[in-house]
Structure formats: C-alpha cells, structure tokens
Design an enzyme around this catalytic site. Structure first.
Site, PDB file in Angstrom:
ATOM      1  CB  CYS B 140      -2.467  -2.259  -1.966  1.00  0.00           C
ATOM      2  SG  CYS B 140      -2.425  -2.935  -0.295  1.00  0.00           S
ATOM      3  CG  HIS B 220      -5.856  -1.770   3.174  1.00  0.00           C
ATOM      4  ND1 HIS B 220      -5.666  -2.656   4.199  1.00  0.00           N
ATOM      5  CD2 HIS B 220      -5.157  -2.274   2.120  1.00  0.00           C
ATOM      6  CE1 HIS B 220      -4.881  -3.647   3.790  1.00  0.00           C
ATOM      7  NE2 HIS B 220      -4.556  -3.441   2.537  1.00  0.00           N
TER       8      HIS B 220
END
Lengths: 341, 341
Positions: B140, B220
């Site tokens: 990711c 994140h």
C-alpha cells in the site's frame, strides 16, 4: 546568589523551580500560581513561598489551607530574575509587570519571539543573551533541534535541514486533548512554525519543517534529515554527539523501542517525575547517505527546556560563561546519561 | 472473459474479489479461505463459490453450515489467473501450486520481490508485466509513493526523494496490535524497507525512507519531500496531480483534518467498506521551496492496492493496455473523486 522567582507553576514552572532550588548559586524566592490545585499543594509541601498570580483569588488559597507569601507583584520585587512559566500568550501580558520593576525576565517558547530581546538556547547562542533584559527559551522541539544543529553546523556545515515532527497530542495530564486513533497533519500547511523558530536561533540556516499530531502523550519524535556540507560517516557523527552532555544516544542493546521505555528507563534511574532533559537519539538510526544525515530523536516536551531556563538566568545576570553555566546546571540537576558506565 | 480465482479472503482478498466481480471482462470463479469465520459467511451470502484453502479443514466449514465448491487446487484449475491474497510469506509457499498448473499468479507486496517475474504498479510500469507469468503488486505504501513519483518524474525529473512514513499500528480489526500511547521508530534503522521497495518499480530513483508506528488504525500518513530537477510552483503540481484519477486532492474548504474525517467522507459517499482507493493528498500541504516539493498524503492500507490488483490481471493476460485497463477498472469500481463537481 541570584534570587529567582518563578511565575506560573504548571508543567514547566514546577520543574524550573526544582532546578533553580538545586543550583548552588541561586535562591528560589517563591513561585506564583493562579489556582490552589494539587501543584500548589506540592509547592507548599516543598516549602516554596507561594504567591497568588491573580491578586483577588487569594481567598481561594486560604480555603484550601494554603498560606500565601503575597501577590505576584511582591514576588517580582523580591526577585533578581523572574522566569515566566505561564501558558502561551500570558507571558506577553506579564511583560509590563517585569519591566515596571526593571526585573530581568525569561519567557517560554510559546510566546512570540518579539516578547524578549533574544531567543535562547544554551548550546547555540548563550552569549547573545549575556546582559540582555529578557530572553525567550525556545520551545521543546526547537531546543531539541538546536542542540543537534549547533554541533553539526560547527563540525560539518549544514546545507539544509528537513524535519518531520511527529508530535504527542497532549501531555499525560491534558485529558481533554486528542486525537484518538488518528494521524493529523498539524499544521496542514508547510512549513510548521518550528522551522522559523529554529531561525530565531540560527538566522541563516536553511530549514523546512513538517508537523503531525498523533495519539501519544509521552514524548515528541523527530524524523531528522540534515544535508551536510561534508560527508562524515555515521560513527564520526556518533562521536561528535558523544561530547554533548544534553544528547543521549540510546544504545542498540538497550531494547528501548519508543518513548514508553525511555520514560520507564528514566523512572528506573530515579529521575524526578521520570524527566528526560536530554534529546534521546536512537544510535542505530544515525545514518549517512552521501551528504544526507538521518536520525530519529525523542524529545520530552515537559522537561528538555528546564536546564536551558537555568542557563538563561545566568546569561541574563552575566553570572557565568556558557560552558561554566551548563556544567553547573548539569551537575546540580544530574543532567547527562552515561549509559553502561 | 478472464476467469479469476482469489486465494485468501481477508482484508485484501475480499476487496479484490468484489472488484473482480464488478469488472465487465472478468468472472470471479471463486475464493479460497482457511477458516469459516465471518468473512467466509459474507462470501457465501454474496454467492461467491467458496474453496477450502487447507484441504483437511473442509469439515469445519460444514460445521458452520458453509458449503464448499472444492479445495484450493480445484480453484487454481478453474482460474485463468489467480490473485494470491494470503498473509505475507504464504504467497511464496503457494507459488509451486500455481506453477504446477501453469496458472499466472499475482502476489501481494508482503512477499519478497523475487516471488514474481515483476513488481507492479499500474501507473508506473504496467507494460513490464504484460505477458509475464507472475506479478507482485507492491504494498500500500509503495503503491502510494509510486503514484506520485511517476507523474513527478515525468514532468519535472526527480533528483531525490525523502519520505517519513507514519504508519498505523494495525488495521481496525487487528485488535492484538499496538502501540498504545507511543511513537515508535519502526524500523529504528534507516532506510525502512519502503525505499528499496520503491526501487523495484523505479530502479534508478534516489530515495531514502524512514518508518514510524503510532497508535492509529485508519490510514498511514506520509510526510513527503521530493527534490525535483526543476522548480514548478505549487499550483502547477496541483494541476499535474489533478490529471491522475488515483490521486485525490483534499480541498482546503473540506474541513478534513485527518484519516477519521477521510473515512467518514468515504462512508458518507457510500463507498463499500468506506474504502479510499486513491492517495489522499492535502491540497494545502503541497509546497515548493526552491527545488524541494513537500506534501502530506494519507494512504488507506486496506484498499489502495485493490485497483492495482485488477489491472495486474489484465497486464498478465495482455487483455488491455495500461490506460484502457485503468479506465475500465476505475469505471467498474467507482475509483476517482471529483470533489465539488
């Protein structure tokens, strides 16, 4: 002996008061507090003369069984130097009070730079504050950055610094603050105020800073990149930092993975309140790629500026030069961690 | 039509299965699952043929009232392409199974790069995977970085990238993970694995990455610095990014300060599972100082690689070129956010 008054007895003020009381060349003449809370109770237990920061609230102290030595004006009159440890913005409001009595004053980093004659870091620009009427001890984060930038610039030259500051959302006692379960760009615009604040200490330094806020309370953590003018290897940088008493290099074998264990180490070592006055730099993180130095450091927001406040007192009064002041401060407080020795 | 099997039906697998099922040129022939938990129940409700990932656990599915279409070998036999969405390290163990049946396979970024012929990002290197036997969709974070580095490098040239990745400690469902109330350098050594992983997509790019882990679960957040070979202004960079359908620039007026509000926005918009397949870049954060570009972006770890997995299927089979595949994937899934339009 220098008579020191501390106005504001919260997170920073109570620590500065203890540090002043420990110095061989200073007398703590008293502390001023707005409210008779648990911190006022502790000041009384320690025998610190207690002054009402807001005169018409004296009754409230009496109701809590706390005896006052006077109001804040009396404290300013008693003191050779006042350390203002009131919340951000209040220091500026108090400036007139100190000027009226011609009492040299030290402010905290939450104030704008123009509150004082000079912004101050004991490692980087002590001499600029000698004989000044007032100094502003820069914030915890700016102090932490100044302590590494000064030796790096002296030894290798700094071409540019880029720092991401991952900030604790609030102190452990600030129960109303967040975030919970989030990572916030804070501020979302770049640079954060830290870069310009570092420039109050190093006017010519090229520095860009980015701030974020996360669900943690114990310490800030910096992701630091400094592009140097030369290319030392990582061990040379470690050796450079080893000479700096206010930098603690966390050894790889210590199994200290974050601020929780850092604080636990400080408590185990008997540090008052578990304070970490030193920058805590992960030794393993110190890396040089070409001219780019990288490292992680944790900064204890509640305490790293405390030795700087003590040094600022000596700078204003001219009582000692920088090296002498720093050593006296450190010896009296117990600053410096010689891990494994 | 391409028959697609999905091996592993957890966080990524269930999203890839839904995305494949939505494509006009693909048929989801089934999903393989190790345990008959709530996710298996949901697969059954959706009518996805369910296969036992571990053959001798078939009884357990029966006990939970879940009917199996067969074991994972049968699924591999049925499929023209298998997307392996098993946990890190298991994909490599499964490689022999796919090779035995000559079934092209797609792996996830948790595997080592050598698991597959090519590491893959749909924006940066689609053509390298065309006709390959296997591809690895990078993680990711690497996907999020590749999506901005590709257009920046094409438009301005990238001299060097420096990124601090402030990572969520675990997904919302990973209740056993930490930290609580801490900020951990992770890894404490530099670079983190992300830089070398970006180099699997951009072999010649100069990039240093630093990783940290914090008490957050939703997304994140990257603090990005890219030193460019030229000096566009911030608006030019915003315009460049506006042409990229997998980059969402969060407008200043949206009052989205972090991942919590980003997820709330996605839920309000009716996104399945509140997924954010796009990089979420704070428009206000895009700043250029000389040659240095800075920005903050949030990356939804559970979903940003899903469109890339779909594109990887078409790359391996040669069913479409890069632009055609990306458009088909996005139209079928609803990828792309035209805020205010």
């Amino acid at each position: 002996m220098t008579n020191v008054g501390v106005n504001g007895y919260g997170t920073i003020g109570k620590r500065v008061a203890d540090a002043v009381a420990a110095q061989p060349d200073m007398t703590l003449v008293g502390v001023a507090k707005t409210r008779p809370n648990f911190e006022a109770e502790t000041a009384a237990r320690k025998g610190y003369p207690l002054y009402a920061a807001v005169a018409d609230r004296a009754d409230r102290f009496a109701e809590e069984g706390l005896e006052l030595a006077g109001a804040v004006d009396d404290l300013v009159a008693e003191a050779d130097v006042v350390v203002d440890c009131t919340p951000s913005g209040i220091g500026a409001e108090n400036a007139a009070l100190y000027e009226e009595r011609d009492t040299p004053a030290i402010y905290q980093g939450g104030e704008d730079a123009d509150v004082a004659d000079v912004s101050f870091n004991a490692r980087a620009n002590y001499t600029e504050a000698v004989g000044a009427d007032s100094a502003r001890v820069v914030s915890c984060n700016t102090t932490g950055l100044s302590r590494i930038l000064a030796p790096l610039d002296e030894a290798y030259g700094v071409e540019k610094a880029r720092v991401t500051l991952v900030r604790r959302g609030g102190d452990p006692g600030q129960t109303g603050r967040g975030p919970i379960d989030d990572i916030l760009p804070d501020p979302v615009t770049i640079p954060s105020h830290h870069g310009p604040d570092v420039n109050t200490i190093f006017p010519d330094l090229d520095i860009d800073t980015l701030g974020m806020k996360v669900p943690a309370t114990l310490m800030h953590t910096h992701s630091v990149n400094v592009t140097l003018e030369s290319s030392p290897n990582a061990d040379e940088v470690r050796d450079l930092f080893a000479d700096e008493t206010r930098l603690f290099q966390i050894p790889a074998g210590a199994d200290i993975d974050g601020s929780g264990k850092l604080k636990e180490f400080a408590h185990d070592a008997g540090r008052p309140r578990g304070d970490l006055w030193e920058n805590c730099i992960w030794e393993e993180s110190i890396t040089v790629e070409g001219h780019d130095l990288y490292l992680f450091q944790a900064i204890h927001q509640e305490s790293d500026v405390v030795p700087e406040n003590v040094d600022a007192i000596r700078a204003l009064t001219g009582a000692a030069d920088a090296a002498e002041s720093r050593t006296t401060t450190e010896d009296a407080m117990g600053v410096g961690i010689d891990y494994g020795r």
